[in-house]
Design an enzyme around this catalytic site. Structure first.
Site, PDB file in Angstrom:
ATOM      1  N   ASP A  72      55.347  -2.529  12.141  1.00 22.61           N
ATOM      2  CA  ASP A  72      54.657  -3.819  12.105  1.00 22.61           C
ATOM      3  C   ASP A  72      54.785  -4.486  10.749  1.00 22.61           C
ATOM      4  O   ASP A  72      55.264  -3.894   9.783  1.00 22.61           O
ATOM      5  CB  ASP A  72      53.175  -3.638  12.491  1.00 22.61           C
ATOM      6  CG  ASP A  72      52.545  -2.399  11.858  1.00 22.61           C
ATOM      7  OD1 ASP A  72      53.102  -1.886  10.878  1.00 22.61           O
ATOM      8  OD2 ASP A  72      51.504  -1.949  12.345  1.00 22.61           O
ATOM      9  N   ASP A 141      39.773   2.770  15.068  1.00 15.56           N
ATOM     10  CA  ASP A 141      39.497   2.261  16.421  1.00 15.56           C
ATOM     11  C   ASP A 141      40.582   2.670  17.413  1.00 15.56           C
ATOM     12  O   ASP A 141      40.633   2.157  18.529  1.00 15.56           O
ATOM     13  CB  ASP A 141      39.332   0.734  16.411  1.00 15.56           C
ATOM     14  CG  ASP A 141      40.606   0.006  15.974  1.00 15.56           C
ATOM     15  OD1 ASP A 141      41.615   0.672  15.677  1.00 15.56           O
ATOM     16  OD2 ASP A 141      40.592  -1.249  15.931  1.00 15.56           O
ATOM     17  N   HIS A 143      43.828   2.220  17.264  1.00 16.37           N
ATOM     18  CA  HIS A 143      45.029   1.385  17.443  1.00 16.37           C
ATOM     19  C   HIS A 143      46.259   2.119  16.918  1.00 16.37           C
ATOM     20  O   HIS A 143      46.183   2.846  15.942  1.00 16.37           O
ATOM     21  CB  HIS A 143      44.872   0.009  16.783  1.00 16.37           C
ATOM     22  CG  HIS A 143      44.839   0.008  15.287  1.00 16.37           C
ATOM     23  ND1 HIS A 143      43.909  -0.690  14.556  1.00 16.37           N
ATOM     24  CD2 HIS A 143      45.629   0.606  14.362  1.00 16.37           C
ATOM     25  CE1 HIS A 143      44.136  -0.530  13.271  1.00 16.37           C
ATOM     26  NE2 HIS A 143      45.174   0.257  13.119  1.00 16.37           N
ATOM     27  N   GLU A 148      45.821  -3.398  18.967  1.00 21.06           N
ATOM     28  CA  GLU A 148      44.375  -3.313  18.836  1.00 21.06           C
ATOM     29  C   GLU A 148      43.718  -2.990  20.177  1.00 21.06           C
ATOM     30  O   GLU A 148      44.364  -3.107  21.224  1.00 21.06           O
ATOM     31  CB  GLU A 148      43.851  -4.660  18.317  1.00 21.06           C
ATOM     32  CG  GLU A 148      44.447  -5.075  16.975  1.00 21.06           C
ATOM     33  CD  GLU A 148      43.867  -4.315  15.793  1.00 21.06           C
ATOM     34  OE1 GLU A 148      43.441  -3.163  15.963  1.00 21.06           O
ATOM     35  OE2 GLU A 148      43.841  -4.877  14.695  1.00 21.06           O
TER      36      GLU A 148
HETATM   37  P1  PGA Z   1      45.775   4.167   7.312  1.00 22.25           P
HETATM   38  O1  PGA Z   1      46.031   3.019   8.384  1.00 22.25           O
HETATM   39  O2  PGA Z   1      46.903   5.127   7.418  1.00 22.25           O
HETATM   40  O3  PGA Z   1      45.779   3.431   5.985  1.00 22.25           O
HETATM   41  O4  PGA Z   1      44.462   4.772   7.631  1.00 22.25           O
HETATM   42  C1  PGA Z   1      46.445   3.340   9.664  1.00 22.25           C
HETATM   43  C2  PGA Z   1      46.270   2.158  10.588  1.00 22.25           C
HETATM   44  O5  PGA Z   1      45.299   1.408  10.451  1.00 22.25           O
HETATM   45  O6  PGA Z   1      47.099   2.003  11.491  1.00 22.25           O
END
Ligand code: PGA
Length: 265
Positions: A72, A141, A143, A148
């Protein structure tokens, strides 16, 4: 599905990096046959990238015949911005290894036609022969990439509005100023990742424990998009002890036993 539980973040990162290294080496990539690797950004994969850089430096691993596709990118953030995923990938990984820049694909969140950019990305993945191993992280959450809660589980690469929770979580990278956090992204879809031959999902920290529980102990549910990977024929979840806090003791014991045996062998 496999769940690999390591004691802490460092060991989980090392295990993941060794697994990626071994898969690339076993594949014997060449000019005729590239290894295609899907990659995430974020704090979780950082330790894994550090280890992969070490393996490159010690001569154990080359990325000369590896093509990468990132999950992304933010929409509207300049490529040179320190928090763009382009900057993240180049500063934390690509500039330290021998990958050809033209083989490292990242969605362009500043493309004039964002829809066309997403379609072209899917096309490039197809032309590369699909993804051999897609590595991903998840948000608290649940995702995966920027899919999302509520995203279609058969979604493809597209423009996505970020959930409030994600914007708040990302504010730490933008001086805790919510107004500076991008609110839109380009992201591969759940379906795009599901098409990979193999998927590896890194989950570390107590703040991801509920998401790991939802990912593996409850049913497939589009409100926890990572749960879709229960239906992928080859998914490995790699986590640390902290991330297992919401799992049943029985689940943890079941998955820990084979790792202990593998280490003992
Ligand atoms: P993080 O983010 O590895 O910084 O926890 C992961 C995400 O939100 O997809």
């Amino acid at each position: 599905m496999r769940l690999v539980i390591l004691d802490d973040y460092e060991l989980a990162s090392e295990w993941a990096a060794k697994y990626i290294r071994n898969r690339i080496i076993q594949f014997k990539p060449s000019a005729e046959r590239y290894f295609t690797l899907g990659l995430p950004t974020g704090s979780t994969p950082f330790g894994c990238y550090q280890k992969l850089i070490e393996y490159y430096r010690s001569g154990d691993l080359s990325f000369k015949y590896v093509k990468t596709f990132n999950m992304d990118e933010y929409v509207g953030l300049s490529r040179a911005h320190p928090e763009s995923y382009h900057s993240y990938m180049w500063n934390n990984f690509f500039k330290h290894i021998d990958i050809y820049p033209s083989n490292a694909h990242i969605l362009d969140g500043n493309a004039k036609d964002l829809e066309a950019e997403c379609q072209a990305y899917e096309q490039k993945i197809t032309e590369a022969g699909g993804i051999e191993l897609f590595v991903g992280g998840i948000g608290p959450d649940g995702h995966i990439a920027f899919n999302e809660p509520g995203s279609s589980l058969v979604s493809r690469t597209r423009v996505k509005t970020l959930a409030k929770d994600t914007i708040v979580a990302n504010a730490r990278f933008f001086g805790n100023d919510l107004s500076k956090v991008p609110t839109m992204s380009l992201t591969v879809g759940v379906g795009t990742v599901m098409d990979a031959k193999e998927v590896m999902i890194l989950i570390t920290g107590a703040h991801k424990a509920f998401a790991l529980y939802k990912a593996i102990e409850e049913g497939v549910n589009h409100m926890w998009t990572v749960s879709a990977f229960q239906q992928h024929p080859r998914t490995i979840f790699i986590c640390d002890e902290d991330a297992t806090l919401e799992l049943r003791v029985k689940t943890v014991k079941y998955f820990k036993e084979p790792v202990r045996i593998a280490i003992a062998l």
